[in-house]
Scaffold this motif. Structure first.
Motif, mmCIF file in Angstrom:
data_model
loop_
_atom_site.group_PDB
_atom_site.id
_atom_site.type_symbol
_atom_site.label_atom_id
_atom_site.label_comp_id
_atom_site.label_asym_id
_atom_site.label_seq_id
_atom_site.Cartn_x
_atom_site.Cartn_y
_atom_site.Cartn_z
ATOM 1 N N VAL A 80 0.708 -1.262 0.048
ATOM 2 C CA VAL A 80 -0.034 0.005 0.025
ATOM 3 C C VAL A 80 0.774 1.265 0.050
ATOM 4 O O VAL A 80 1.841 1.411 0.681
ATOM 5 C CB VAL A 80 -0.886 0.025 1.206
ATOM 6 C CG1 VAL A 80 -1.641 1.221 1.406
ATOM 7 C CG2 VAL A 80 -1.884 -1.113 1.023
ATOM 8 N N ALA A 81 0.488 2.371 -0.755
ATOM 9 C CA ALA A 81 1.078 3.570 -0.817
ATOM 10 C C ALA A 81 0.153 4.628 -0.318
ATOM 11 O O ALA A 81 -1.060 4.412 -0.839
ATOM 12 C CB ALA A 81 1.537 3.831 -2.083
ATOM 13 N N LYS A 100 -1.658 3.996 7.812
ATOM 14 C CA LYS A 100 -0.764 3.092 8.241
ATOM 15 C C LYS A 100 -1.145 2.149 9.294
ATOM 16 O O LYS A 100 -0.760 0.897 9.252
ATOM 17 C CB LYS A 100 0.458 4.038 9.063
ATOM 18 C CG LYS A 100 1.783 3.453 9.637
ATOM 19 C CD LYS A 100 2.372 4.355 10.271
ATOM 20 C CE LYS A 100 3.653 3.799 10.868
ATOM 21 N NZ LYS A 100 3.832 2.389 11.640
ATOM 22 N N ASN A 101 -1.840 2.587 10.262
ATOM 23 C CA ASN A 101 -2.574 1.643 11.234
ATOM 24 C C ASN A 101 -3.270 0.583 10.490
ATOM 25 O O ASN A 101 -3.265 -0.638 11.102
ATOM 26 C CB ASN A 101 -3.621 2.207 12.263
ATOM 27 C CG ASN A 101 -2.678 3.329 13.254
ATOM 28 O OD1 ASN A 101 -1.390 3.325 13.452
ATOM 29 N ND2 ASN A 101 -3.315 4.373 13.615
ATOM 30 N N LEU A 102 -4.106 0.791 9.499
ATOM 31 C CA LEU A 102 -4.856 -0.058 8.785
ATOM 32 C C LEU A 102 -3.703 -1.117 8.217
ATOM 33 O O LEU A 102 -3.978 -2.313 8.366
ATOM 34 C CB LEU A 102 -5.546 0.586 7.618
ATOM 35 C CG LEU A 102 -6.496 -0.149 6.923
ATOM 36 C CD1 LEU A 102 -7.715 -0.603 7.764
ATOM 37 C CD2 LEU A 102 -7.004 0.556 5.569
ATOM 38 N N CYS A 103 -2.686 -0.686 7.798
ATOM 39 C CA CYS A 103 -1.881 -1.816 7.036
ATOM 40 C C CYS A 103 -1.119 -2.344 8.163
ATOM 41 O O CYS A 103 -0.928 -3.692 7.967
ATOM 42 C CB CYS A 103 -0.801 -0.983 6.162
ATOM 43 S SG CYS A 103 -1.558 0.009 4.780
ATOM 44 N N ASP A 104 -0.654 -1.835 9.209
ATOM 45 C CA ASP A 104 -0.028 -2.417 10.215
ATOM 46 C C ASP A 104 -0.902 -3.545 10.948
ATOM 47 O O ASP A 104 -0.262 -4.689 11.166
ATOM 48 C CB ASP A 104 0.691 -1.569 11.524
ATOM 49 C CG ASP A 104 1.395 -0.527 10.796
ATOM 50 O OD1 ASP A 104 2.234 -0.679 9.999
ATOM 51 O OD2 ASP A 104 1.682 0.602 11.740
ATOM 52 N N LYS A 105 -2.179 -3.661 11.020
ATOM 53 C CA LYS A 105 -3.130 -4.451 11.764
ATOM 54 C C LYS A 105 -2.977 -5.427 10.916
ATOM 55 O O LYS A 105 -3.294 -6.659 11.146
ATOM 56 C CB LYS A 105 -4.292 -3.559 11.922
ATOM 57 C CG LYS A 105 -5.515 -4.455 12.662
ATOM 58 C CD LYS A 105 -6.704 -4.053 12.795
ATOM 59 C CE LYS A 105 -7.835 -4.751 13.308
ATOM 60 N NZ LYS A 105 -9.122 -4.020 13.660
ATOM 61 N N GLY A 107 -0.875 -6.337 8.555
ATOM 62 C CA GLY A 107 0.189 -6.894 8.038
ATOM 63 C C GLY A 107 0.719 -6.909 6.438
ATOM 64 O O GLY A 107 1.401 -7.432 5.872
ATOM 65 N N VAL A 108 0.223 -5.562 5.995
ATOM 66 C CA VAL A 108 0.243 -5.114 4.720
ATOM 67 C C VAL A 108 1.362 -4.101 4.820
ATOM 68 O O VAL A 108 1.304 -3.110 5.406
ATOM 69 C CB VAL A 108 -0.809 -4.771 3.867
ATOM 70 C CG1 VAL A 108 -0.451 -4.149 2.600
ATOM 71 C CG2 VAL A 108 -1.847 -5.927 4.064
ATOM 72 N N PRO A 109 2.540 -4.358 3.877
ATOM 73 C CA PRO A 109 3.682 -3.070 3.736
ATOM 74 C C PRO A 109 2.990 -1.981 2.971
ATOM 75 O O PRO A 109 2.174 -2.099 1.929
ATOM 76 C CB PRO A 109 4.905 -3.837 3.229
ATOM 77 C CG PRO A 109 4.350 -5.106 2.819
ATOM 78 C CD PRO A 109 3.042 -5.488 3.100
#
Length: 109
Positions: A80-81, A100-105, A107-109
């Motif tokens: 994701v960008a 950023k939190n969505l991706c961290d949760k 596990g998507v870089p």
């Protein structure tokens, strides 16, 4: 299958490729990379969740995501960008942190 010598050159090739077994081959498996631009708005977040669901439901036995094309699974990665429309001033920083939190949760870089 692609011969290693088709993609490499140099003096070391004869030493690497020629042994008792003859020329070596490597199998090329394409990896599909999805780069998703997510602003934090409802449309891009819905697309994020939809693609993640599709890929997660097609995991291989080792837990890696697959994209199915004509009943054939291809290994894939999702990245994701953050896309900042720069239309909401300081609130855009909140969108960036949300993505950023969505991706961290997930596990998507």
């Amino acid at each position: 299958l692609v011969r290693i010598s088709d993609s490499l050159s140099g003096d070391i090739l004869p030493q690497v490729l020629n042994d008792a077994e003859g020329p070596r081959y490597v199998e090329k498996t394409p990896v599909i990379v999805f780069l998703l631009a997510v602003s934090g708005g409802c449309d891009s977040v819905a697309l994020f969740h939809s693609l993640l669901d599709i890929l997660s439901n097609n995991q291989s036995s080792d837990g890696k995501m697959n994209f199915i094309v004509d009943s054939c699974p291809f290994p894939c990665e999702m990245h994701v960008a953050h896309f900042d429309h720069q239309q909401r001033g300081p609130e855009s920083d909140g969108d960036r942190l949300f993505v950023k939190n969505l991706c961290d949760k997930a596990g998507v870089p």
